[in-house]
Design an enzyme around this catalytic site. Structure first.
Site, PDB file in Angstrom:
ATOM      1  N   SER A 194       0.852  -1.188   0.000  1.00  0.00           N
ATOM      2  CA  SER A 194       0.000   0.000   0.000  1.00  0.00           C
ATOM      3  C   SER A 194       0.887   1.235   0.000  1.00  0.00           C
ATOM      4  CB  SER A 194      -0.852   0.004   1.279  1.00  0.00           C
ATOM      5  OG  SER A 194      -1.522   1.238   1.420  1.00  0.00           O
TER       6      SER A 194
ATOM      7  N   TYR B 203      -1.551  -1.031  10.371  1.00  0.00           N
ATOM      8  CA  TYR B 203      -1.755  -1.417   8.964  1.00  0.00           C
ATOM      9  C   TYR B 203      -0.496  -1.059   8.166  1.00  0.00           C
ATOM     10  CZ  TYR B 203      -3.678  -1.165   4.180  1.00  0.00           C
ATOM     11  OH  TYR B 203      -3.895  -1.302   2.828  1.00  0.00           O
TER      12      TYR B 203
HETATM   13  N1  NAD Z   1      -8.715   0.311  -1.304  1.00  0.00           N
HETATM   14  C1  NAD Z   1      -7.615   1.033  -1.142  1.00  0.00           C
HETATM   15  O1  NAD Z   1      -7.647   2.268  -1.140  1.00  0.00           O
HETATM   16  C2  NAD Z   1      -6.282   0.342  -0.969  1.00  0.00           C
HETATM   17  C3  NAD Z   1      -5.142   1.154  -0.915  1.00  0.00           C
HETATM   18  C4  NAD Z   1      -3.899   0.539  -0.741  1.00  0.00           C
HETATM   19  C5  NAD Z   1      -3.808  -0.835  -0.629  1.00  0.00           C
HETATM   20  N2  NAD Z   1      -4.937  -1.590  -0.678  1.00  0.00           N
HETATM   21  C6  NAD Z   1      -4.781  -3.039  -0.544  1.00  0.00           C
HETATM   22  O2  NAD Z   1      -5.345  -3.671  -1.665  1.00  0.00           O
HETATM   23  C7  NAD Z   1      -5.822  -4.965  -1.291  1.00  0.00           C
HETATM   24  C8  NAD Z   1      -7.250  -5.128  -1.724  1.00  0.00           C
HETATM   25  O3  NAD Z   1      -8.029  -4.174  -1.047  1.00  0.00           O
HETATM   26  P1  NAD Z   1      -9.494  -3.741  -1.511  1.00  0.00           P
HETATM   27  O4  NAD Z   1      -9.565  -2.290  -1.339  1.00  0.00           O
HETATM   28  O5  NAD Z   1      -9.845  -4.366  -2.794  1.00  0.00           O
HETATM   29  O6  NAD Z   1     -10.352  -4.385  -0.299  1.00  0.00           O
HETATM   30  P2  NAD Z   1     -11.732  -5.162  -0.302  1.00  0.00           P
HETATM   31  O7  NAD Z   1     -12.204  -5.141   1.105  1.00  0.00           O
HETATM   32  O8  NAD Z   1     -12.635  -4.643  -1.357  1.00  0.00           O
HETATM   33  O9  NAD Z   1     -11.296  -6.647  -0.719  1.00  0.00           O
HETATM   34  C9  NAD Z   1     -10.481  -7.411   0.128  1.00  0.00           C
HETATM   35  C10 NAD Z   1     -10.926  -8.856   0.046  1.00  0.00           C
HETATM   36  O10 NAD Z   1     -10.063  -9.621   0.905  1.00  0.00           O
HETATM   37  C11 NAD Z   1     -10.850 -10.580   1.579  1.00  0.00           C
HETATM   38  N3  NAD Z   1     -10.223 -11.002   2.819  1.00  0.00           N
HETATM   39  C12 NAD Z   1     -10.088 -10.291   3.957  1.00  0.00           C
HETATM   40  N4  NAD Z   1      -9.511 -11.033   4.900  1.00  0.00           N
HETATM   41  C13 NAD Z   1      -9.285 -12.253   4.358  1.00  0.00           C
HETATM   42  C14 NAD Z   1      -8.733 -13.454   4.845  1.00  0.00           C
HETATM   43  N5  NAD Z   1      -8.316 -13.555   6.125  1.00  0.00           N
HETATM   44  N6  NAD Z   1      -8.641 -14.502   4.009  1.00  0.00           N
HETATM   45  C15 NAD Z   1      -9.079 -14.422   2.724  1.00  0.00           C
HETATM   46  N7  NAD Z   1      -9.626 -13.309   2.218  1.00  0.00           N
HETATM   47  C16 NAD Z   1      -9.738 -12.234   3.010  1.00  0.00           C
HETATM   48  C17 NAD Z   1     -12.155  -9.851   1.840  1.00  0.00           C
HETATM   49  O11 NAD Z   1     -13.225 -10.758   2.124  1.00  0.00           O
HETATM   50  C18 NAD Z   1     -12.362  -9.068   0.565  1.00  0.00           C
HETATM   51  O12 NAD Z   1     -13.117  -9.814  -0.377  1.00  0.00           O
HETATM   52  C19 NAD Z   1      -5.627  -5.055   0.225  1.00  0.00           C
HETATM   53  O13 NAD Z   1      -4.427  -5.749   0.495  1.00  0.00           O
HETATM   54  C20 NAD Z   1      -5.510  -3.615   0.649  1.00  0.00           C
HETATM   55  O14 NAD Z   1      -4.790  -3.477   1.848  1.00  0.00           O
HETATM   56  C21 NAD Z   1      -6.176  -1.038  -0.850  1.00  0.00           C
END
Ligand code: NAD
Length: 268
Positions: free
Chosen positions: A142, A155
């Site tokens: 991230s 985080y």
């Molecule tokens: N959305 C943002 O702004 C952002 C920014 C930087 C990094 N990220 C990273 O991108 C990745 C995806 O994030 P997103 O925004 O699509 O989130 P999201 O919540 O839309 O999707 C995350 C998915 O991971 C699944 N998940 C959570 N815990 C789990 C576990 N223990 N085992 C299996 N699956 C699990 C959830 O059920 C969900 O379907 C993450 O690693 C997040 O930290 C997101």
């Protein structure tokens, strides 16, 4: 690694960026094993895959369950015959509170999903990837993994650990068939706060301005292009690119800038 005709595992494939990665991989001719803790979310991804669903397998697995993760490679190989790539995307954020107010249950969860989930998946699949002609591991960190975001200190620590885990792995795998990419998304328009169960902690009122966010489908496209070009690191979105540049020049200034922008999210 070009993804056409490859078998790629995507964690967190039930929502957000992970879902879009699954759909885009299928469109590019890959077969995909989508992993998520929520079966219903995977069902929705399967429905959205439409005619491409033939190439999609779903696995309801908690990535923090090491035994379940260790059993995944055999399940994927029995369905598709091989595995060529892993995208460790599953992640959760923490409640938006200061470290002093964050309890150990929340700390354990954030470290377990983001760091240990990525570690378990990497160790489970690596021997199989090393046996392929070419293979790829991409780990989603991230912007908060190199820059301190207010209310996301643990985080950020977990994502910084994912960064170094991935960069170390990349060095160790130099000269092998396995390429490694570390991914730094900026703000992406997903429901991560809801899915992480931290909405209550957000100090936002209806109508408050929210930052401009990149659509998850665009994030997925940028990530896949990075993987297909064997990029070392991929910054996803203009905010991640901008903050990366500022952070290199002056880390303290970058930290203060983001604190000013986002400290309104924290309780007074
Ligand atoms: N959305 C943002 O702004 C952002 C920014 C930087 C990094 N990220 C990273 O991108 C990745 C995806 O994030 P997103 O925004 O699509 O989130 P999201 O919540 O839309 O999707 C995350 C998915 O991971 C699944 N998940 C959570 N815990 C789990 C576990 N223990 N085992 C299996 N699956 C699990 C959830 O059920 C969900 O379907 C993450 O690693 C997040 O930290 C997101």
């Amino acid at each position: 690694m070009k993804v056409k005709n490859k078998v790629v595992v995507v964690t967190g494939g039930g929502n957000g960026i992970g879902r879009e990665l699954v759909l885009a991989l299928l469109s590019r001719g890959a077969r995909v094993a989508a992993v998520d803790i929520h079966a219903s979310a995977l069902e929705e991804t399967l429905a959205l895959a439409g005619r491409n669903r033939e190439g999609l397998a779903t696995h309801t697995v908690d990535v923090t369950d090491r035994a379940a993760v260790d059993a995944l490679p055999a399940a994927v190989i029995s369905r598709f015959g091989a595995v060529d790539g892993v995208i460790n995307n599953a992640g959760v954020i923490q409640p938006f509170v200061r470290l002093k107010d964050l309890d150990y249950a929340a700390i354990d969860r954030v470290m377990n999903v983001n760091l240990f989930g990525t570690l378990y998946m990497t160790k489970a699949f690596l021997p199989h990837l090393l046996a392929r002609p070419e293979a790829h591991i991409a780990n989603v960190s991230s912007m908060g993994g190199f820059l301190p975001v207010p209310g996301q200190t643990i985080y950020g620590a977990a994502k910084a650990a994912v960064k170094l885990l991935t960069e170390g792995l990349s060095s160790e795998l130099l000269g092998t068939n396995v390429k490694v990419t570390i991914i730094f998304p900026g703000a992406i328009g997903t429901n991560i706060a809801v899915n992480s169960g931290v909405m209550d902690s957000l100090q936002m009122k209806p109508g408050d301005p929210s930052p401009k966010m990149l659509p998850p489908a665009k994030a997925a496209r940028i990530i896949l292009e990075g993987i297909e070009r064997d990029r070392y690191r991929v910054l996803v979105g203009p905010d991640a690119m901008f903050m990366d540049a500022i952070y290199r020049l002056d880390p303290r200034r970058a930290a203060r800038f983001i604190y000013k922008q986002m400290s309104g999210l924290l309780p007074k």
